[in-house]
Design a protein around this motif. Sequence first.
Motif, short mmCIF file in Angstrom:
data_model
loop_
_atom_site.label_atom_id
_atom_site.label_comp_id
_atom_site.label_asym_id
_atom_site.label_seq_id
_atom_site.Cartn_x
_atom_site.Cartn_y
_atom_site.Cartn_z
N LEU A 1 3.79 -0.39 -9.04
CA LEU A 1 3.49 0.33 -10.28
C LEU A 1 2.10 0.00 -10.79
N THR A 2 1.69 -1.25 -10.65
CA THR A 2 0.34 -1.64 -11.08
C THR A 2 -0.71 -0.85 -10.32
N LEU A 3 -0.53 -0.73 -9.01
CA LEU A 3 -1.45 0.08 -8.22
C LEU A 3 -1.29 1.56 -8.52
N GLY A 4 -0.04 2.00 -8.65
CA GLY A 4 0.24 3.42 -8.77
C GLY A 4 -0.17 4.04 -10.08
N GLY B 1 6.23 -13.11 -5.91
CA GLY B 1 6.78 -13.40 -4.60
C GLY B 1 6.92 -12.16 -3.75
N TYR B 2 7.65 -12.32 -2.66
CA TYR B 2 7.71 -11.28 -1.64
C TYR B 2 9.00 -11.45 -0.85
N GLY B 3 9.63 -10.33 -0.47
CA GLY B 3 10.83 -10.45 0.35
C GLY B 3 11.84 -9.34 0.16
N THR B 4 11.95 -8.79 -1.06
CA THR B 4 12.90 -7.71 -1.31
C THR B 4 12.18 -6.52 -1.95
N ILE B 5 12.89 -5.40 -2.03
CA ILE B 5 12.30 -4.20 -2.63
C ILE B 5 11.99 -4.43 -4.10
N TRP B 6 12.76 -5.30 -4.76
CA TRP B 6 12.54 -5.55 -6.18
C TRP B 6 11.23 -6.31 -6.42
N HIS B 7 10.81 -7.11 -5.45
CA HIS B 7 9.52 -7.79 -5.57
C HIS B 7 8.35 -6.79 -5.53
N ALA B 8 8.56 -5.64 -4.89
CA ALA B 8 7.47 -4.67 -4.70
C ALA B 8 7.31 -3.70 -5.86
N VAL B 9 8.31 -3.62 -6.74
CA VAL B 9 8.29 -2.58 -7.78
C VAL B 9 7.10 -2.74 -8.73
N LEU B 10 6.97 -3.91 -9.34
CA LEU B 10 5.90 -4.10 -10.33
C LEU B 10 4.51 -4.05 -9.70
N MET C 1 0.82 -1.20 0.00
CA MET C 1 0.00 0.00 0.00
C MET C 1 0.86 1.26 0.00
N ALA C 2 1.88 1.30 0.87
CA ALA C 2 2.76 2.46 0.94
C ALA C 2 3.51 2.66 -0.38
N ALA C 3 4.00 1.56 -0.94
CA ALA C 3 4.73 1.66 -2.21
C ALA C 3 3.81 2.13 -3.34
N GLY C 4 2.57 1.64 -3.34
CA GLY C 4 1.62 2.06 -4.36
C GLY C 4 1.27 3.53 -4.25
N ILE C 5 1.09 4.02 -3.02
CA ILE C 5 0.77 5.44 -2.83
C ILE C 5 1.94 6.32 -3.25
N VAL C 6 3.16 5.91 -2.90
CA VAL C 6 4.34 6.68 -3.34
C VAL C 6 4.41 6.72 -4.87
N ALA C 7 4.16 5.57 -5.51
CA ALA C 7 4.22 5.51 -6.97
C ALA C 7 3.18 6.43 -7.60
N GLU C 8 1.95 6.38 -7.11
CA GLU C 8 0.92 7.20 -7.73
C GLU C 8 1.13 8.69 -7.46
N LEU C 9 1.69 9.03 -6.30
CA LEU C 9 1.98 10.43 -6.02
C LEU C 9 3.10 10.96 -6.91
N VAL C 10 4.19 10.21 -6.99
CA VAL C 10 5.32 10.67 -7.80
C VAL C 10 4.92 10.82 -9.27
#
Length: 306
Positions: A178-181, A166-175, A102-111
């Motif tokens: 971005l999909t949410l953002g 998957g889940y575990g590193t920052i690279w797992h969260a990027v895509l 959620m936090a990563a998605g909000i940052v992506a959509e804001l930026v």
Amino acid sequence: MMVYVARRLGAAVLILFGISVVTFLLLYLLPADPARQIAGRSASAQTVENIRAQLGLDQPLLVQYGRYASGLLRGDLGRSYLQRAEVSELIASRLPASLILMAAGIVAELVIGLGMGIAAAVRRGRPTDQALMVTAFVFVSAPQFVVGILLLYVFAVQLGWFPIGGYGTIWHAVLPALTLGLIGAGWYGRIMRSSLIDVLAQDFVRTARAKGLARSRVLFRHALPNAILPIIAMVGIDIGIFMSGIVVVESVFGWPGVGQLTWQAIQRVDIPIIMGVTLVSAGFIVLGNLLADLVAPLIDPRIKLR
């Protein structure tokens, strides 16, 4: 301030109570039978009835809700029909992953969204403005699962830049982020553009320009803080929406969050989990709106909390 917060929290309790009533009624009216899901297709009718009695599903609607509501008052979200575990524990175990996404998605959509909106507003009527607004429309219109699959295919399968899931590193969260953002960025871009155009036309901005201030200082020091207020309100709403609306994204990327738990519960008609996630998501929406209202006066002192 404390009186305002107390009043909002009191209203939040009433809102959550209403949501629990409506959600419980809708789930009660579902044609699917949780007892049948637990027993399996080959189970006898007597076995199904025994399970229904054990779960209390043979009781009248008011009795079932009364029992559930009494548990809520004690902070008990119930027990999963199929996983045989407390709903609160299941949600708590999945919540950190969903909060990260959620936090990563909000940052992506804001930026992305604020950048698009500001660039379009300062170039109003030019080809750049038109191209950015068309892009924003595409972002808003694109289904999440289509965006997710395209990002996976291009950046994970073809280019190999990111993990497929998957889940575990920052690279797992990027895509997933971005999909949410990207979808949220379309809304933010359009609203940011409209709000900033209105602010740039106001007298205090013209006065700042007449004083000889640099264009960037006028934009970021004077105009942007006033234009960003609608965005703050949207972020507050997104906090709750992302908690309940990331089911598709978590399923596409194999992200072990609350959304994936919800999807599994929907497939199995696990009513306690569906109820628990709904209430937790509603709580996040209320909390997000409250935080947005508390932050707004810090940006614009003219706003008073009442």
